[in-house]
Motif scaffolding. Structure first.
Motif, PDB file in Angstrom:
ATOM      1  N   ALA A   1      10.048  38.980 -30.456  1.00 17.24           N
ATOM      2  CA  ALA A   1       8.869  38.111 -30.519  1.00 17.24           C
ATOM      3  C   ALA A   1       8.973  37.027 -31.609  1.00 17.24           C
ATOM      4  N   PRO A   2       9.385  37.359 -32.847  1.00 20.38           N
ATOM      5  CA  PRO A   2       9.516  36.300 -33.859  1.00 20.38           C
ATOM      6  C   PRO A   2      10.560  35.245 -33.483  1.00 20.38           C
ATOM      7  N   ILE A   3      11.636  35.682 -32.824  1.00 20.33           N
ATOM      8  CA  ILE A   3      12.663  34.728 -32.390  1.00 20.33           C
ATOM      9  C   ILE A   3      12.079  33.782 -31.353  1.00 20.33           C
ATOM     10  N   MET A   4      11.257  34.312 -30.451  1.00 20.25           N
ATOM     11  CA  MET A   4      10.621  33.486 -29.428  1.00 20.25           C
ATOM     12  C   MET A   4       9.796  32.367 -30.065  1.00 20.25           C
ATOM     13  N   ALA A   5       9.040  32.694 -31.101  1.00 20.85           N
ATOM     14  CA  ALA A   5       8.204  31.690 -31.767  1.00 20.85           C
ATOM     15  C   ALA A   5       9.057  30.579 -32.372  1.00 20.85           C
ATOM     16  N   GLY A   6      10.151  30.978 -33.026  1.00 25.89           N
ATOM     17  CA  GLY A   6      11.036  29.970 -33.610  1.00 25.89           C
ATOM     18  C   GLY A   6      11.718  29.126 -32.556  1.00 25.89           C
ATOM     19  N   TYR A   7      12.140  29.749 -31.473  1.00 30.06           N
ATOM     20  CA  TYR A   7      12.800  29.014 -30.396  1.00 30.06           C
ATOM     21  C   TYR A   7      11.863  28.008 -29.738  1.00 30.06           C
ATOM     22  N   PHE A   8      10.603  28.396 -29.584  1.00 28.78           N
ATOM     23  CA  PHE A   8       9.639  27.480 -28.969  1.00 28.78           C
ATOM     24  C   PHE A   8       9.518  26.192 -29.788  1.00 28.78           C
ATOM     25  N   ALA A   9       9.453  26.335 -31.106  1.00 27.32           N
ATOM     26  CA  ALA A   9       9.305  25.166 -31.975  1.00 27.32           C
ATOM     27  C   ALA A   9      10.523  24.254 -31.909  1.00 27.32           C
ATOM     28  N   VAL A  10      11.716  24.849 -31.924  1.00 27.59           N
ATOM     29  CA  VAL A  10      12.941  24.045 -31.909  1.00 27.59           C
ATOM     30  C   VAL A  10      13.153  23.384 -30.558  1.00 27.59           C
ATOM     31  N   SER A  11      12.952  24.134 -29.478  1.00 23.10           N
ATOM     32  CA  SER A  11      13.180  23.577 -28.144  1.00 23.10           C
ATOM     33  C   SER A  11      12.135  22.546 -27.770  1.00 23.10           C
ATOM     34  N   PHE A  12      10.985  22.570 -28.433  1.00 24.93           N
ATOM     35  CA  PHE A  12       9.968  21.541 -28.214  1.00 24.93           C
ATOM     36  C   PHE A  12      10.556  20.171 -28.527  1.00 24.93           C
ATOM     37  N   SER A  13      11.285  20.090 -29.630  1.00 28.18           N
ATOM     38  CA  SER A  13      11.938  18.837 -30.005  1.00 28.18           C
ATOM     39  C   SER A  13      13.012  18.454 -29.003  1.00 28.18           C
ATOM     40  N   PHE A  14      13.742  19.454 -28.498  1.00 25.09           N
ATOM     41  CA  PHE A  14      14.767  19.166 -27.489  1.00 25.09           C
ATOM     42  C   PHE A  14      14.137  18.583 -26.234  1.00 25.09           C
ATOM     43  N   GLY A  15      12.999  19.130 -25.821  1.00 21.75           N
ATOM     44  CA  GLY A  15      12.317  18.609 -24.647  1.00 21.75           C
ATOM     45  C   GLY A  15      11.919  17.157 -24.813  1.00 21.75           C
ATOM     46  N   ILE A  16      11.445  16.799 -25.991  1.00 19.99           N
ATOM     47  CA  ILE A  16      11.068  15.414 -26.268  1.00 19.99           C
ATOM     48  C   ILE A  16      12.284  14.500 -26.181  1.00 19.99           C
ATOM     49  N   LEU A  17      13.375  14.903 -26.840  1.00 17.23           N
ATOM     50  CA  LEU A  17      14.585  14.087 -26.837  1.00 17.23           C
ATOM     51  C   LEU A  17      15.188  13.980 -25.437  1.00 17.23           C
ATOM     52  N   ALA A  18      15.086  15.060 -24.657  1.00 22.62           N
ATOM     53  CA  ALA A  18      15.638  15.040 -23.305  1.00 22.62           C
ATOM     54  C   ALA A  18      14.919  14.022 -22.431  1.00 22.62           C
ATOM     55  N   VAL A  19      13.601  13.986 -22.518  1.00 28.26           N
ATOM     56  CA  VAL A  19      12.818  13.023 -21.742  1.00 28.26           C
ATOM     57  C   VAL A  19      13.107  11.599 -22.215  1.00 28.26           C
TER      58      VAL A  19
END
Length: 230
Positions: free
Chosen positions: A13-31
């Protein structure tokens, strides 16, 4: 079996929270780079590798070749082979080959660290539970970032994109403060990247050259004593 799976979910669960924050930035850059929401989300779902995805996205946006993309991913993700070898020493003997193939998919840095710290042997239910939430968090964060990137003002999305590089700096700085060779390797890679960029070398080739050259130079100048004991 259910107890082990539940424990894996708690640890993941803690890893999921950290991954969500980091991948949020990836999603922005991908678009911003021209990928669609579906393409960005599928990229995260089928890869689950932060550094590899960001480097790969940079090559795709720059119009790099498949050879550059493959070599970059090979170099950046080569550490997973060593991590998998180490993790295999803790696996329960009842884990079959096809189960090993499944859990190998999401053997990321953070999942590996938690798994290695787990007391006793690692069972298949525990590892599946440990990996499910981080995979979902990484994919959901990417999709959310992709949606936000298409809706938020350009100034805000650019600021969020810059925050990503701050995260990478935050990862390197604590280690660099303890180990001067790490700091030297990072500075050398930055210097070479600047030179290659000024020479108009493609992003893919630049990443490959900087990674291999900086690592090789520091390995020669500062070899690790007792390096055969992982």
């Amino acid at each position: 079996m259910k107890k082990e799976f539940t424990q894996g979910l708690r640890d993941g669960a803690p890893i999921m929270a950290g991954y969500f924050a980091v991948s949020f930035s990836f999603g922005i850059l991908a678009v911003q780079g021209g990928l669609s929401l579906l393409q960005a989300a599928l990229t995260s779902l089928t890869n689950v590798t932060s550094a590899g995805q960001f480097a790969g996205l940079q090559i795709i946006v720059a119009g790099g070749t498949l050879v550059e993309l493959v070599l970059t991913q090979l170099i950046i993700n080569l550490r997973y082979a060593l991590m998998s070898l180490s993790l295999s020493q803790k696996l329960d003997e009842r884990i079959s080959l096809w189960q090993r193939l499944i859990i190998a998919f999401a053997n990321t840095d953070e999942i590996f660290a938690v798994a290695m710290a787990h007391a006793g042997s690692l069972t298949f239910p525990y590892l599946v539970g440990l990996q499910i939430l981080p995979i979902l968090g990484w994919t959901a964060g990417t999709a959310t970032g992709a949606v936000a990137g298409s809706l938020l003002p350009a100034a805000l999305t650019s600021a969020l994109g810059v925050a990503l590089y701050g995260m990478f700096i935050a990862v390197v700085v604590p280690v660099a403060r303890r180990a001067r060779p790490v700091l030297a390797a990072a500075l050398l890679a930055v210097a070479m990247s600047c030179v290659l960029t000024a020479l108009h070398i493609s992003a893919g080739v630049s990443i490959i050259v900087c990674t291999v050259a900086a690592s090789a130079v520091m390995a020669l100048l500062h070899p690790v004593e007792g390096g055969d004991a992982l």
